[in-house]
Design a protein around this motif. Structure first.
Motif, PDB file in Angstrom:
ATOM      1  N   ARG A  31       2.383   1.861   9.762  1.00 60.10           N
ATOM      2  CA  ARG A  31       2.696   2.163   8.366  1.00 60.10           C
ATOM      3  C   ARG A  31       3.027   0.888   7.597  1.00 60.10           C
ATOM      4  NH1 ARG A  31       5.547   3.416   4.158  1.00 60.10           N
ATOM      5  NH2 ARG A  31       5.351   5.482   3.241  1.00 60.10           N
ATOM      6  N   VAL A  38      -1.420  -2.444   0.816  1.00 60.19           N
ATOM      7  CA  VAL A  38      -1.260  -1.851  -0.527  1.00 60.19           C
ATOM      8  C   VAL A  38      -0.614  -2.862  -1.478  1.00 60.19           C
ATOM      9  CG1 VAL A  38      -0.072  -0.062  -1.852  1.00 60.19           C
ATOM     10  CG2 VAL A  38      -1.137   0.522   0.321  1.00 60.19           C
ATOM     11  N   GLN A  39       0.383  -3.608  -0.990  1.00 58.89           N
ATOM     12  CA  GLN A  39       1.076  -4.559  -1.887  1.00 58.89           C
ATOM     13  C   GLN A  39       0.105  -5.600  -2.440  1.00 58.89           C
ATOM     14  OE1 GLN A  39       3.819  -3.256  -2.677  1.00 58.89           O
ATOM     15  NE2 GLN A  39       3.453  -1.943  -0.904  1.00 58.89           N
ATOM     16  N   LYS A  42      -2.247  -3.787  -5.199  1.00 59.74           N
ATOM     17  CA  LYS A  42      -1.662  -3.322  -6.461  1.00 59.74           C
ATOM     18  C   LYS A  42      -1.578  -4.463  -7.470  1.00 59.74           C
ATOM     19  CE  LYS A  42       2.219  -0.847  -6.067  1.00 59.74           C
ATOM     20  NZ  LYS A  42       3.395  -0.123  -5.497  1.00 59.74           N
ATOM     21  N   ARG A  50       7.493  -1.251  -7.300  1.00 60.01           N
ATOM     22  CA  ARG A  50       7.916  -0.018  -6.623  1.00 60.01           C
ATOM     23  C   ARG A  50       7.554   1.203  -7.466  1.00 60.01           C
ATOM     24  NH1 ARG A  50      13.291   0.135  -2.955  1.00 60.01           N
ATOM     25  NH2 ARG A  50      12.668   2.015  -1.845  1.00 60.01           N
ATOM     26  N   ASP A  51       7.054   2.236  -6.797  1.00 59.62           N
ATOM     27  CA  ASP A  51       6.575   3.442  -7.480  1.00 59.62           C
ATOM     28  C   ASP A  51       7.391   4.633  -6.943  1.00 59.62           C
ATOM     29  OD1 ASP A  51       5.227   5.726  -8.264  1.00 59.62           O
ATOM     30  OD2 ASP A  51       3.229   4.867  -7.967  1.00 59.62           O
ATOM     31  N   GLU A  55       6.937   7.611  -4.001  1.00 59.68           N
ATOM     32  CA  GLU A  55       7.903   7.761  -2.896  1.00 59.68           C
ATOM     33  C   GLU A  55       8.421   9.198  -2.831  1.00 59.68           C
ATOM     34  OE1 GLU A  55      10.894   4.675  -2.647  1.00 59.68           O
ATOM     35  OE2 GLU A  55       9.458   3.138  -3.280  1.00 59.68           O
ATOM     36  N   ILE A  82      10.416   2.335   3.779  1.00 59.52           N
ATOM     37  CA  ILE A  82       9.636   1.689   2.708  1.00 59.52           C
ATOM     38  C   ILE A  82      10.195   0.296   2.415  1.00 59.52           C
ATOM     39  CG2 ILE A  82       9.169   1.806   0.216  1.00 59.52           C
ATOM     40  CD1 ILE A  82       8.829   4.903   0.670  1.00 59.52           C
TER      41      ILE A  82
HETATM   42  O1  LIG Z   1       1.864   3.395  -2.491  1.00 59.44           O
HETATM   43  C1  LIG Z   1       2.319   2.354  -2.970  1.00 59.44           C
HETATM   44  O2  LIG Z   1       2.175   2.052  -4.176  1.00 59.44           O
HETATM   45  C2  LIG Z   1       3.034   1.404  -2.137  1.00 59.44           C
HETATM   46  O3  LIG Z   1       3.384   0.323  -2.561  1.00 59.44           O
HETATM   47  C3  LIG Z   1       3.406   1.826  -0.744  1.00 59.44           C
HETATM   48  C4  LIG Z   1       4.832   2.370  -0.706  1.00 59.44           C
HETATM   49  C5  LIG Z   1       5.037   2.903   0.735  1.00 59.44           C
HETATM   50  O4  LIG Z   1       5.504   2.146   1.593  1.00 59.44           O
HETATM   51  O5  LIG Z   1       4.680   4.068   0.974  1.00 59.44           O
HETATM   52  C6  LIG Z   1       5.774   1.254  -0.982  1.00 59.44           C
HETATM   53  C7  LIG Z   1       6.385   1.101  -2.190  1.00 59.44           C
HETATM   54  C8  LIG Z   1       6.184   2.033  -3.302  1.00 59.44           C
HETATM   55  O6  LIG Z   1       7.348   2.225  -4.018  1.00 59.44           O
HETATM   56  C9  LIG Z   1       5.581   3.293  -2.877  1.00 59.44           C
HETATM   57  C10 LIG Z   1       4.992   3.463  -1.681  1.00 59.44           C
END
Ligand SMILES: O=C(O)C(=O)C[C@]1(C(=O)O)C=C[C@@H](O)C=C1
Length: 95
Positions: A31, A38-39, A42, A50-51, A55, A82
């Protein structure tokens, strides 16, 4: 691992927990690797990107599979998971 085992002794219970923890460690590592990708994808990655809506969705989906733990406890667990992934991604981006 997902067998509904009924260990009867302390040693058997701990062995069953150790098997679950081994699977958890593998899944957590996987994970964290995916979250690190993903980082980089984005527009704004890391803690700055952070989203919290995403989450919440993650936690809500997990609560369907883990109703005894429920959203509140899962939220605390997943926040730690996370944040660990975000810290790892940050460390790696420093290199
Ligand atoms: O999905 C994302 O946008 C991610 O950055 C991954 C992730 C996660 O680890 O699941 C990490 C940080 C975000 O706040 C939300 C989800």
């Amino acid at each position: 691992m997902l067998r509904d085992e009924r260990p009867g002794t302390l040693a058997e219970c701990r062995q069953a927990i150790d098997r679950v923890d081994a699977a958890l460690a593998t899944l957590l590592e996987r994970r964290a690797e995916l979250a690190g990708v993903v980082q980089r994808l984005k527009p704004v990655g890391g803690f700055a990107g952070r989203d919290l809506g995403r989450e919440r969705d993650v936690v809500a989906r997990m609560a369907v599979r883990a109703p005894a733990l429920g959203e509140s406890r899962l939220s605390a667990i997943m926040n730690a998971v996370i944040e660990a992934g975000l810290h790892l991604a940050e460390e790696r981006s420093d290199r």
